[in-house]
Design a protein around this motif. Structure first.
Motif, mmCIF file in Angstrom:
data_model
loop_
_atom_site.group_PDB
_atom_site.id
_atom_site.type_symbol
_atom_site.label_atom_id
_atom_site.label_comp_id
_atom_site.label_asym_id
_atom_site.label_seq_id
_atom_site.Cartn_x
_atom_site.Cartn_y
_atom_site.Cartn_z
ATOM 1 N N TYR A 36 1.016 -1.161 0.120
ATOM 2 C CA TYR A 36 0.007 -0.066 0.109
ATOM 3 C C TYR A 36 0.728 1.182 -0.142
ATOM 4 O O TYR A 36 1.708 1.248 0.920
ATOM 5 N N ALA A 51 -3.365 11.041 0.636
ATOM 6 C CA ALA A 51 -3.866 9.833 -0.158
ATOM 7 C C ALA A 51 -3.233 8.491 0.529
ATOM 8 O O ALA A 51 -1.960 8.562 0.587
ATOM 9 N N TYR A 54 -2.906 3.025 -1.998
ATOM 10 C CA TYR A 54 -3.041 2.912 -3.352
ATOM 11 C C TYR A 54 -2.040 1.983 -3.866
ATOM 12 O O TYR A 54 -1.179 1.643 -3.171
ATOM 13 N N ARG A 55 -2.484 1.500 -4.895
ATOM 14 C CA ARG A 55 -1.506 0.252 -5.398
ATOM 15 C C ARG A 55 -0.307 0.628 -5.809
ATOM 16 O O ARG A 55 0.576 -0.284 -5.980
ATOM 17 N N GLY A 59 0.098 6.512 -8.096
ATOM 18 C CA GLY A 59 -1.348 6.757 -8.067
ATOM 19 C C GLY A 59 -1.543 7.297 -6.767
ATOM 20 O O GLY A 59 -2.655 8.507 -6.643
ATOM 21 N N ALA A 60 -0.823 7.340 -5.448
ATOM 22 C CA ALA A 60 -0.871 7.981 -4.568
ATOM 23 C C ALA A 60 -0.385 9.258 -4.717
ATOM 24 O O ALA A 60 -1.133 10.453 -4.161
ATOM 25 N N ALA A 63 -3.231 11.430 -6.478
ATOM 26 C CA ALA A 63 -4.205 11.833 -5.558
ATOM 27 C C ALA A 63 -4.022 12.812 -4.540
ATOM 28 O O ALA A 63 -5.007 13.759 -4.420
ATOM 29 N N THR A 127 -0.673 3.910 6.078
ATOM 30 C CA THR A 127 -1.340 3.037 4.983
ATOM 31 C C THR A 127 -1.835 1.710 5.894
ATOM 32 O O THR A 127 -1.235 1.729 7.189
#
Length: 130
Positions: A36, A51, A54-55, A59-60, A63, A127
């Motif tokens: 994560y 954020a 996220y995978r 992506g994190a 965001a 996370t």
């Protein structure tokens, strides 16, 4: 003679069957356990966003930056905690960041230590999978 070959072949088959069960099972990877990513985005005016879970790292970051703004800096962390601390003095802002800590408290202490005495936490996040 035929009986001897038959018994010998049973012994070989039993050895193969037993050896086959002695092979260790594959160990789980970090992906199976869950990776994560998290990100904290910040700017020098005190604006922050975060954020988590996220995978991917990207992506994190996307965001967090979409919530904070394109001019915000960021830190990322994986299966851990991060924090951002601020110290406002006159016309100067000092930001301390911390990432990769096992607990919220540890990340906050590290960020405040980096920002300096009298600083305060503006953002923190952890996370899952830590």
């Amino acid at each position: 003679m035929k009986m001897h070959r038959f018994v010998a072949s049973l012994g070989i088959a039993a050895t193969i069957a037993t050896a086959g069960t002695m092979i260790p099972a594959a160990t789980p990877t970090a992906e199976a356990a869950g990776t994560y990513w998290g990100a904290i985005s910040y700017n020098y005016n005190g604006r922050t966003a975060y954020a988590v879970n996220y995978r991917t790292q990207n992506g994190a970051v996307r965001a967090a930056k979409s919530r904070c703004g394109s001019r915000c800096g960021y830190i990322t962390f994986r299966n851990s905690c991060g924090a951002a601390a601020y110290k406002f003095t006159g016309n100067r802002t000092r930001v301390g960041t911390a990432r990769g800590y096992p607990t919220r408290a540890a990340a906050q202490r590290a960020a405040k230590r980096q920002a300096g005495a009298g600083s305060h936490i503006r953002a923190w996040a952890c996370t899952s999978g830590r």
